[in-house]
Scaffold this active site. Structure first.
Site, PDB file in Angstrom:
ATOM      1  N   ASP A 218      62.649  -8.350  -8.089  1.00 23.23           N
ATOM      2  CA  ASP A 218      61.880  -7.597  -9.082  1.00 23.23           C
ATOM      3  C   ASP A 218      60.607  -7.019  -8.462  1.00 23.23           C
ATOM      4  OD1 ASP A 218      63.469  -9.797 -10.035  1.00 23.23           O
ATOM      5  OD2 ASP A 218      62.716  -9.424 -12.045  1.00 23.23           O
TER       6      ASP A 218
ATOM      7  N   HIS B 277      58.705  -4.632 -10.786  1.00 24.34           N
ATOM      8  CA  HIS B 277      57.988  -4.547 -12.068  1.00 24.34           C
ATOM      9  C   HIS B 277      56.702  -3.721 -12.002  1.00 24.34           C
ATOM     10  CE1 HIS B 277      60.380  -6.790 -14.836  1.00 24.34           C
ATOM     11  NE2 HIS B 277      60.455  -7.844 -14.050  1.00 24.34           N
TER      12      HIS B 277
ATOM     13  N   ASP C 186      65.077  -4.469 -12.036  1.00 22.09           N
ATOM     14  CA  ASP C 186      63.762  -4.701 -12.636  1.00 22.09           C
ATOM     15  C   ASP C 186      62.658  -4.008 -11.845  1.00 22.09           C
ATOM     16  OD1 ASP C 186      65.113  -6.140 -14.498  1.00 22.09           O
ATOM     17  OD2 ASP C 186      64.083  -8.037 -14.180  1.00 22.09           O
TER      18      ASP C 186
ATOM     19  N   ASN D  88      67.826  -5.978 -16.123  1.00 24.53           N
ATOM     20  CA  ASN D  88      67.743  -5.953 -17.582  1.00 24.53           C
ATOM     21  C   ASN D  88      66.559  -5.128 -18.088  1.00 24.53           C
ATOM     22  OD1 ASN D  88      65.885  -7.959 -16.685  1.00 24.53           O
ATOM     23  ND2 ASN D  88      65.833  -8.833 -18.731  1.00 24.53           N
ATOM     24  N   HIS D  89      65.633  -4.758 -17.189  1.00 28.07           N
ATOM     25  CA  HIS D  89      64.520  -3.901 -17.608  1.00 28.07           C
ATOM     26  C   HIS D  89      64.814  -2.422 -17.411  1.00 28.07           C
ATOM     27  CE1 HIS D  89      61.118  -6.515 -18.797  1.00 28.07           C
ATOM     28  NE2 HIS D  89      61.826  -7.422 -18.159  1.00 28.07           N
TER      29      HIS D  89
ATOM     30  N   ARG E 228      65.828 -18.412 -22.253  1.00 35.07           N
ATOM     31  CA  ARG E 228      65.320 -17.100 -22.658  1.00 35.07           C
ATOM     32  C   ARG E 228      65.720 -16.725 -24.076  1.00 35.07           C
ATOM     33  NH1 ARG E 228      63.876 -14.228 -17.908  1.00 35.07           N
ATOM     34  NH2 ARG E 228      64.654 -15.189 -16.021  1.00 35.07           N
TER      35      ARG E 228
ATOM     36  N   HIS F 235      65.411 -11.644 -11.118  1.00 38.26           N
ATOM     37  CA  HIS F 235      65.222 -11.771 -12.560  1.00 38.26           C
ATOM     38  C   HIS F 235      64.416 -13.008 -12.967  1.00 38.26           C
ATOM     39  CE1 HIS F 235      66.236 -11.713 -16.831  1.00 38.26           C
ATOM     40  NE2 HIS F 235      66.997 -12.759 -16.744  1.00 38.26           N
TER      41      HIS F 235
END
Length: 550
Positions: free
Chosen positions: A244, A246, A273, A305-306, A498, A525
């Site tokens: 990630d 981000h 991500d 998933n982002h 989650r 993740h």
């Protein structure tokens, strides 16, 4: 009141006291544990704080504040399912504990359950009308609820028109005063990328024409890729796998500084991500897309998933794009994300994917077919739908009466089957009122979609002898699992911390690797303090590349 607020002490004048006799004798041991937990929380050592809050709860299980504090710690570690459970328990113990409502709202918001979140935010605002942060959260949540309602109202069964079709990039003018990087002859070059990174480092904005050019071109490249990308390396070659990022552009620059810029001799795989949370998501993703165009066979990007609309709406990327550019450009970003591959296999032995797909397979394994649903090397034969990427998976036996491709309406000309996997399922927009349906030759009863995620599919009848769960519907969610599941130390599967998908143990990983003839998996993740973690006996490696995440 804001979620940035420190954990509560749980005692003292005006504080919540647990019901029951002799409060002082009961809470003294837990109070010391809780105070230590608060110190860990202040130091951002959330996992240690969770452990100590849990001990305090064991000593005094009726103190709502302890559950509220642990809920906040879980929120910080993205354990939204656990955070939701703790916040709910806190409210059950003390209906006047308003921070429980606030944290339950934050948990539901993180899970995309915006209507449930809105109800709790309304409660908070009514009780504390002068709380500016609560008002802001309420307004933000209310805006999303209305936006989703509007989108449902205007939704059409027809595939939406591509943003690319409405663009006239050639007519876009680059103003004389713009002195930043420009594509050379409409193409990305190494000098352009070097100039772009310096331009972004100085916190300047790339001209919108150049941004559109990158997005249109990278969509064309990604649309030709399979869902599962196969890569072959020689014994002397290496590839760098990053987790990630981000929106942390300066950390991305640091990676390139430490490990070298991407090139044909220095390949990279970025494992999803790329956006959200950080303030420079636009800069990160356009830089990554630029390198993808420059080195399409040596620079690889996988979907996390982002890279989805609902996450971008909640965690900032949508707002950032609209602030720096336009809503139209965000729509194009969304369209491009839908074409990102989901996994990459190196030399047939190492699987790189944001996450694993650990649900039991609803069809028997076959020696001629990888038994896990997401291993589909076919390109997507249809354009992405307005709700999400059409996810393809193949099975080795007829399911629910679906005939082979040669006689089946699902057959796509020019898309070959492989190694005994002639059966193709396709998830596509429903034409009967539901969001998505499996296309099969027999009616599938009771199909509906989850209210927040377009990749969940509920089928009300057993499939090939697989019974319903607890008398309810059997769950198909191959893509959701691929984007959300996490490893756990104990064997088997369990409910996800989650609140989405599930967790899988070393036995699940081992079986997965054996059936697919793999050595190990590399996933992302999940925040790891050292940037990586090796689990499941060295078979499951987690990589996380956003060091300033918290």
């Amino acid at each position: 009141m804001a979620e940035r607020q420190r954990a509560e002490s749980g005692d003292g004048p005006g504080r919540h006291r647990s019901p029951g006799g002799n409060n002082g004798l009961r809470t003294r041991p837990s109070r010391g544990t809780k105070d230590t937990a608060n110190e860990y929380f202040k130091g951002k050592q959330y996992e240690e704080a969770v452990e100590l809050y849990s001990r305090a709860i064991e000593l005094n299980p009726t103190n709502a504040i302890y559950y509220g504090n642990r809920s906040l710690a879980y929120l910080r570690t993205e354990c939204y399912g656990y955070a939701l459970a703790d916040a709910t328990r806190a409210i059950e113990l003390d209906s006047k504990y308003i921070k429980g409502c606030y944290r339950r709202a934050a948990s539901n918001m993180a899970l995309g359950k915006v209507k449930a979140a809105l109800r709790d935010y309304e409660t908070v605002v009514k009780v504390r009308p002068n709380d500016k942060d609560a008002k802001l959260k309420y307004q933000e949540c209310n805006k999303i609820v209305k936006q989703k309602a509007f989108e449902r109202a205007i939704a059409s069964d027809e595939h939406k028109r591509s943003v690319v079709d409405s663009l006239d990039i050639e007519s876009m003018t680059i103003e004389d005063e713009y002195s930043g990087p420009k594509l050379e002859g409409g193409k990305v070059t190494l000098s352009f990328m070097q100039e772009l990174m310096q331009w972004y480092k100085d916190q300047k904005k790339l001209h919108r024409k150049c941004a559109y050019q990158i997005l249109v071109q990278v969509k064309e490249v990604l649309s030709k890729l399979p869902t599962l990308v196969e890569t072959t390396l020689k014994e002397t070659e290496m590839v760098t796998v990053c987790g990630d990022t981000h929106g942390q552009f300066y950390d991305l620059l640091n990676i390139f500084e430490l490990n070298g810029l991407p090139s044909e001799s220095n390949p990279y795989i970025f494992n999803g991500d790329f956006v959200d949370r950080g303030s420079f998501s636009v800069e990160v993703i356009l830089t990554l897309f630029g390198f993808k165009l420059l080195y399409p066979d040596h620079f690889h990007l996988l979907r996390g998933n982002h890279e989805t609309d609902n996450m971008n709406q909640i965690y900032g990327f949508e707002g950032e794009v609209k602030a720096k550019y336009t809503a139209q450009m965000f729509a194009l970003f969304s369209e491009v994300f839908e074409w990102l591959p989901l996994a990459q296999c190196i030399n047939g032995k190492v699987l790189v994917s944001p996450f694993l797909c650990p649900l039991p397979l609803p069809v028997p394994p076959s020696s001629s077919c990888a038994p896990f649903l997401f291993l589909c090397p076919l390109p997507l034969p249809v354009p992405p739908s307005s709700y999400g990427c059409p996810f393809l998976f193949r099975v080795s036996l007829p399911v629910l009466g679906v005939p082979s491709c040669s006689r089946c309406p699902l057959y796509v000309p020019g898309v070959p089957s492989c190694s005994g996997c002639p059966f193709l399922f396709q998830v596509s927009p429903s034409r009967s009122g539901c969001l998505f349906l499996f296309w099969v030759s027999l009616p599938v009863l009771g199909v509906s979609s989850c209210s927040w995620c377009p990749f969940l599919f509920w089928v009300s009848l057993p499939v090939l002898g697989v019974p319903s769960r607890s008398g309810c519907l059997f769950l198909f969610w191959p893509m959701c699992d691929l984007l959300w599941s996490d490893p756990q130390p104990q064997n088997g599967r369990s409910i996800s911390k989650r609140g989405v998908s599930c967790q899988f143990g070393p036995d699940v990983t081992r079986r997965f690797l054996e059936r697919n003839h793999l050595d190990y998996i590399i996933r992302s993740h999940e925040v790891k303090h050292d940037g990586y973690e090796v689990a499941h006996g060295g078979k499951c490696v987690t990589v996380f590349s956003a060091p300033n995440y918290w």
